[in-house]
Design a protein around this motif. Structure first.
Motif, PDB file in Angstrom:
ATOM      1  N   VAL A  43       0.973  -1.272   0.057  1.00  0.00           N
ATOM      2  CA  VAL A  43      -0.050  -0.251  -0.124  1.00  0.00           C
ATOM      3  C   VAL A  43       1.064   1.246   0.019  1.00  0.00           C
ATOM      4  N   LYS A  44       1.700   1.403   0.818  1.00  0.00           N
ATOM      5  CA  LYS A  44       2.709   2.893   1.077  1.00  0.00           C
ATOM      6  C   LYS A  44       3.283   2.893  -0.285  1.00  0.00           C
ATOM      7  N   PRO A  45       4.192   1.985  -0.681  1.00  0.00           N
ATOM      8  CA  PRO A  45       4.601   2.312  -1.846  1.00  0.00           C
ATOM      9  C   PRO A  45       3.985   2.771  -3.063  1.00  0.00           C
ATOM     10  N   ALA A  46       2.962   1.875  -3.318  1.00  0.00           N
ATOM     11  CA  ALA A  46       2.050   2.217  -4.396  1.00  0.00           C
ATOM     12  C   ALA A  46       1.437   3.372  -4.143  1.00  0.00           C
ATOM     13  N   ALA A  47       0.770   3.831  -3.175  1.00  0.00           N
ATOM     14  CA  ALA A  47       0.106   4.865  -2.831  1.00  0.00           C
ATOM     15  C   ALA A  47       1.195   6.084  -3.357  1.00  0.00           C
ATOM     16  N   ASP A  48       2.189   6.049  -2.537  1.00  0.00           N
ATOM     17  CA  ASP A  48       3.486   7.097  -2.660  1.00  0.00           C
ATOM     18  C   ASP A  48       3.666   7.291  -4.295  1.00  0.00           C
ATOM     19  N   PHE A  49       3.689   6.480  -5.027  1.00  0.00           N
ATOM     20  CA  PHE A  49       3.959   6.660  -6.653  1.00  0.00           C
ATOM     21  C   PHE A  49       2.606   7.156  -7.110  1.00  0.00           C
ATOM     22  N   LEU A  50       1.427   6.909  -6.558  1.00  0.00           N
ATOM     23  CA  LEU A  50       0.144   7.445  -7.261  1.00  0.00           C
ATOM     24  C   LEU A  50       0.174   9.142  -6.761  1.00  0.00           C
ATOM     25  N   VAL A  51       0.773   9.363  -5.694  1.00  0.00           N
ATOM     26  CA  VAL A  51       0.859  10.492  -5.113  1.00  0.00           C
ATOM     27  C   VAL A  51       1.747  11.674  -6.141  1.00  0.00           C
ATOM     28  N   HIS A  52       2.958  10.958  -6.332  1.00  0.00           N
ATOM     29  CA  HIS A  52       3.931  11.750  -6.973  1.00  0.00           C
ATOM     30  C   HIS A  52       3.808  11.731  -8.557  1.00  0.00           C
ATOM     31  N   TYR A  53       3.179  10.725  -8.933  1.00  0.00           N
ATOM     32  CA  TYR A  53       3.014  10.779 -10.335  1.00  0.00           C
ATOM     33  C   TYR A  53       1.630  11.555 -10.916  1.00  0.00           C
ATOM     34  N   ARG A  54       1.808  12.855 -10.740  1.00  0.00           N
ATOM     35  CA  ARG A  54       0.999  13.980 -11.079  1.00  0.00           C
ATOM     36  C   ARG A  54       1.504  15.132 -11.669  1.00  0.00           C
ATOM     37  N   ASP A  55       0.702  15.781 -12.329  1.00  0.00           N
ATOM     38  CA  ASP A  55       1.151  17.056 -12.784  1.00  0.00           C
ATOM     39  C   ASP A  55       0.820  18.252 -11.761  1.00  0.00           C
ATOM     40  N   ALA A  56       1.247  19.595 -12.170  1.00  0.00           N
ATOM     41  CA  ALA A  56       0.935  20.681 -11.056  1.00  0.00           C
ATOM     42  C   ALA A  56      -0.482  21.067 -11.028  1.00  0.00           C
ATOM     43  N   SER A  57      -1.202  20.599 -11.933  1.00  0.00           N
ATOM     44  CA  SER A  57      -2.615  20.644 -11.539  1.00  0.00           C
ATOM     45  C   SER A  57      -3.527  19.854 -10.627  1.00  0.00           C
ATOM     46  N   GLY A  58      -2.793  18.741 -10.450  1.00  0.00           N
ATOM     47  CA  GLY A  58      -3.216  17.620  -9.519  1.00  0.00           C
ATOM     48  C   GLY A  58      -3.618  16.205 -10.180  1.00  0.00           C
ATOM     49  N   LEU A  59      -3.784  16.472 -11.476  1.00  0.00           N
ATOM     50  CA  LEU A  59      -4.002  15.241 -12.382  1.00  0.00           C
ATOM     51  C   LEU A  59      -2.937  14.359 -12.408  1.00  0.00           C
ATOM     52  N   PRO A  60      -3.316  12.936 -12.546  1.00  0.00           N
ATOM     53  CA  PRO A  60      -2.191  12.116 -12.636  1.00  0.00           C
ATOM     54  C   PRO A  60      -1.765  12.159 -13.906  1.00  0.00           C
ATOM     55  N   LEU A  61      -0.250  11.911 -14.178  1.00  0.00           N
ATOM     56  CA  LEU A  61       0.470  12.220 -15.455  1.00  0.00           C
ATOM     57  C   LEU A  61       0.049  11.096 -16.321  1.00  0.00           C
ATOM     58  N   PRO A  62       0.492  11.308 -17.645  1.00  0.00           N
ATOM     59  CA  PRO A  62      -0.176  10.422 -18.703  1.00  0.00           C
ATOM     60  C   PRO A  62       0.507   8.980 -18.558  1.00  0.00           C
ATOM     61  N   SER A  63      -0.585   8.033 -18.651  1.00  0.00           N
ATOM     62  CA  SER A  63      -0.157   6.630 -18.895  1.00  0.00           C
ATOM     63  C   SER A  63      -1.005   6.013 -20.004  1.00  0.00           C
ATOM     64  N   TYR A  64      -0.814   4.711 -20.213  1.00  0.00           N
ATOM     65  CA  TYR A  64      -1.600   4.047 -21.384  1.00  0.00           C
ATOM     66  C   TYR A  64      -3.040   3.710 -20.818  1.00  0.00           C
ATOM     67  N   ASP A  65      -3.896   3.725 -21.720  1.00  0.00           N
ATOM     68  CA  ASP A  65      -5.317   3.652 -21.170  1.00  0.00           C
ATOM     69  C   ASP A  65      -5.512   2.069 -21.011  1.00  0.00           C
ATOM     70  N   LEU A  66      -6.794   1.809 -20.428  1.00  0.00           N
ATOM     71  CA  LEU A  66      -7.263   0.434 -20.006  1.00  0.00           C
ATOM     72  C   LEU A  66      -7.366  -0.527 -21.233  1.00  0.00           C
ATOM     73  N   TRP A  67      -7.572   0.171 -22.348  1.00  0.00           N
ATOM     74  CA  TRP A  67      -7.491  -0.388 -23.658  1.00  0.00           C
ATOM     75  C   TRP A  67      -6.135  -0.679 -24.572  1.00  0.00           C
ATOM     76  N   GLU A  68      -5.242  -0.067 -23.734  1.00  0.00           N
ATOM     77  CA  GLU A  68      -3.795  -0.253 -24.277  1.00  0.00           C
ATOM     78  C   GLU A  68      -3.643   0.378 -25.564  1.00  0.00           C
ATOM     79  N   GLU A  69      -4.248   1.557 -26.047  1.00  0.00           N
ATOM     80  CA  GLU A  69      -4.386   2.058 -27.123  1.00  0.00           C
ATOM     81  C   GLU A  69      -3.712   3.597 -27.262  1.00  0.00           C
TER      82      GLU A  69
END
Length: 678
Positions: free
Chosen positions: A411-437
């Motif tokens: 939990v802690k390492p994964a949550a810390d990753f989610l916290v830091h993988y964001r841009d200045a606005s607060g949104l998550p940074l880009p990654s691939y979508d669930l359809w993998e496209e």
């Protein structure tokens, strides 16, 4: 050809095609090392009047399971030759053995000699290089082997005291114009070649004497091991215990297992209850005993992409495990979360997909973007949803007091990753979508990140990690506010599918495509059900994505190109998917205010039943004009989606029925949803 009637025990998985030929044979891991690799293994019958294989057009078949079981019940008839035969197959729940019972009925008024032929075309370790097959005179069996993989093929006739075939043959296939030993059977006589190596196959013959208008039962089995000694031990156990005991205990095990579900299933109509149980059983066949929940094990997809779905996607696994947890099968989910904890990267994220042995699976996600800059080749929702479902796992299993190790290691390492993988606005940074496209900021991913952070905050609060509890909760709220500001399109009065970063314009570009994965906005709790923006979005999804053919159902998104069969995207935005149709059913259940409101959701659940194979197997998608299964079959996610929506439906039905009784409304007048007690 669609796969049908999977059977397995978590170590061995066997898939049949629609004609009931064995096509896939996984061992020792579910989804890894397909010892058959889509090569067709034949089953045939010879009599004086003629010979046929089970897939012959004159053989009529009904392919089902025994009720509430992972033992098949296949009824076949060859009217012209006066033969009926029934097959019951199962993978033993205690030993790594496949057992087949064949009951042959002679419908002619004369005594007849009947010969049964069981053929195996193996590709040991997934390839046909350097395999060996030989007849073992001590076992009276055919023995296949290569390296640390051994498989025996044996039989038992009621006319013999010992398991001894009346004939056998080994040989080469696929080289020098050789088709295989199955051709040797068609004249009712096998050559008896005792050994072959290279690209090989083998066949055994079992002879029955059937009096006029009589029937007899015969047995075949395959034992799996990593050494010859292990196979010999399994053969001894099976012969001593008898194959009948193996098959009977396997049947009884699954009946008991599936009826342990935690829900009051008697409130469901009989067809919904039966299909719900079938979905649980089919889901179980794609769960490896070491924790990997495999997306699909249909090797037929190799023809399309030269790769398979036999991987553990953390997202699929998380959602499947959540459905299993809600049903009360916590031990299976526990193994899955242990798997995830084991493979979590030091940075705190999960990779695209994994092999069942926990090694990283194949991927098409690049590690650089169009500018040559480094990017993470991940789908962030896969990490987030593991946190979300892990919290619910401990809540449902009543094991929060035992969750400290999960909290520290996962939990802690994964949550810390989610916290830091964001841009200045607060949104998550880009990654691939669930359809993998697509690489961007997706509504589905953002919703899952919010849910993952909320779960992490609850874990932190439970373990009295007060600073993290506040921190994770605050970041989750910031993600939500940013999503409401940047993913909502006021002019359309609905949410966007995604935002994509443009280096040329130095800003995000909105994607207005309607995509059914936007259901996550409500399912993962980002928005409240009564939010008018959500109501507008869900209505637009149904209007745009419903397939306007006699088949119906809901497509993934507008102009879905995957296995596309028509360019008429106004009528057919994409092929109907089971999960997308069931997602909308889940929305209808969630927003139902009366028992009558559940009718449309129930109809969509029955849409899934109607478009499944007669065995209950659901593919990934179906043809928009014929309704035939497309892509892989069965898809584990499809079955888990039905399990979850049925659970939501049951919960809402009980709540609304109770409410209407309290208010004086006669719910029994609703003939569509009248609860059935049985």
């Amino acid at each position: 050809m669609a796969r049908d009637l999977p059977i397995g025990n978590g170590n061995v998985l066997i898939n049949f095609d629609a004609a009931y030929n064995i096509r896939d044979m996984y061992y020792p891991l579910v989804g890894q090392e397909n010892q058959s690799s889509d090569h067709l293994s034949h089953f045939g019958i010879w009599c004086q009047e003629g010979f046929f294989w089970i897939d012959h057009p004159e053989v009529s078949k009904k392919l089902t399971y025994l009720e509430d079981s992972l033992v098949t019940d296949v009824q076949c008839s060859h009217e012209r030759l006066g033969l009926n035969f029934g097959i019951r197959d199962g993978v033993d729940v205690q030993q790594n053995s496949f057992v087949r019972k064949v009951k042959v009925e002679n419908h002619l008024d004369v005594e007849r000699e009947i010969k049964l032929y069981f053929h195996l075309d193996l590709q040991i370790y997934g390839n046909g290089v350097g395999d060996t097959i030989y007849y073992d005179p001590e076992l009276n069996s055919l023995l296949f082997y290569k390296g640390h993989r051994y498989m025996s093929l044996s039989c038992l006739s009621p006319d013999n005291e010992k398991p001894t075939p009346s004939g056998y043959a080994t040989g080469q296939k696929g080289i020098h114009g050789l088709e295989g030993t199955w051709r040797d059977a068609e004249d009712g006589h096998l050559g008896g070649n005792p050994i072959a190596q290279g690209s090989v196959d083998g066949i055994i013959e079992l002879t029955l004497k059937l009096p006029a208008n009589s029937s007899k039962e015969a047995w075949f089995w395959i034992c799996f091991g990593k050494t010859k000694q292990e196979v010999e031990r399994l053969e001894q156990v099976l012969r001593t215990t008898t194959p009948q005991v193996f098959l009977q205990r396997t049947h009884e095990h699954w009946v008991k297992w599936v009826n342990q579900d935690a829900h009051q299933l008697s409130l469901l109509k009989p067809d919904l209850e039966s299909f719900y149980k079938r979905c649980l059983l089919i889901t179980r066949t794609n769960v490896d005993n070491r924790g990997a929940i495999i997306a699909a094990n249909d090797s037929d997809i190799l023809k399309f992409a030269k790769d398979t779905y036999s991987y553990m996607w953390p997202r699929d696994g998380a959602l499947v495990s959540h459905a299993l947890d809600r049903a009360g099968y916590h031990e299976l989910s526990r193994n899955f979360f242990d798997f995830c904890s084991k493979v979590l990267t030091p940075e705190g994220y999960l990779m695209h997909k994994y092999n069942p042995d926990s090694s990283v699976g194949s991927s098409w996600h690049p590690w650089v973007d169009g500018q040559g800059k480094k990017q993470l080749a991940i789908q962030e929702d896969e990490t987030a949803l593991v946190l979300y479902t892990l919290w619910h796992h401990h809540k449902l299993a009543g094991t929060l007091d035992k969750s400290r190790e999960d909290y520290e290691k996962l939990v802690k390492p994964a949550a810390d990753f989610l916290v830091h993988y964001r841009d200045a606005s607060g949104l998550p940074l880009p990654s691939y979508d669930l359809w993998e496209e697509r690489y961007g900021v997706l509504a589905f991913t953002v919703s899952s990140v919010y849910a993952g952070l909320v779960a992490a905050a609850r874990f932190a609060e439970f373990h009295e990690d007060k600073a993290r509890a506040v921190y994770y909760a605050d970041i989750a709220e910031l993600v939500k506010k940013s999503a409401e500001q940047q993913l909502f399109a006021p002019e359309q009065n609905r949410f966007l599918r995604a935002l994509y970063w443009s280096y040329e314009e130095n800003k995000y570009i909105p994607d207005y495509t309607m995509d059914m994965s936007m259901y996550a906005l409500f399912d993962f709790g980002l928005l409240q059900l009564e939010d008018p923006r959500l109501l507008s979005t869900m209505k637009a999804l149904k209007d745009k994505l419903w397939v306007q053919t006699d088949i119906g159902g809901i497509a993934r998104y507008e102009n879905d190109y995957y296995h596309q069969v028509t360019n008429d995207v106004a009528k057919v935005p994409g092929n109907p998917w089971f999960i997308c149709t069931l997602w909308y059913a889940e929305w209808l259940v969630a927003t139902a205010k009366t028992v009558q409101d559940l009718v449309e959701a129930e109809n969509l659940m029955r849409w899934a039943i109607h478009h499944a194979l007669p065995s209950g197997v659901m593919a990934e998608q179906v043809h928009p004009f014929s309704g035939e299964p497309m892509s892989v079959s069965p898809l584990t996610w499809s079955h888990a989606s039905f399990i979850k929506v049925a659970q939501e439906y049951l919960s809402k039905l009980k709540k609304l029925t109770s409410k209407e009784v309290e208010s004086g409304v006669d719910a029994s007048e609703d003939k569509v949803l009248e609860p059935v007690n049985h």
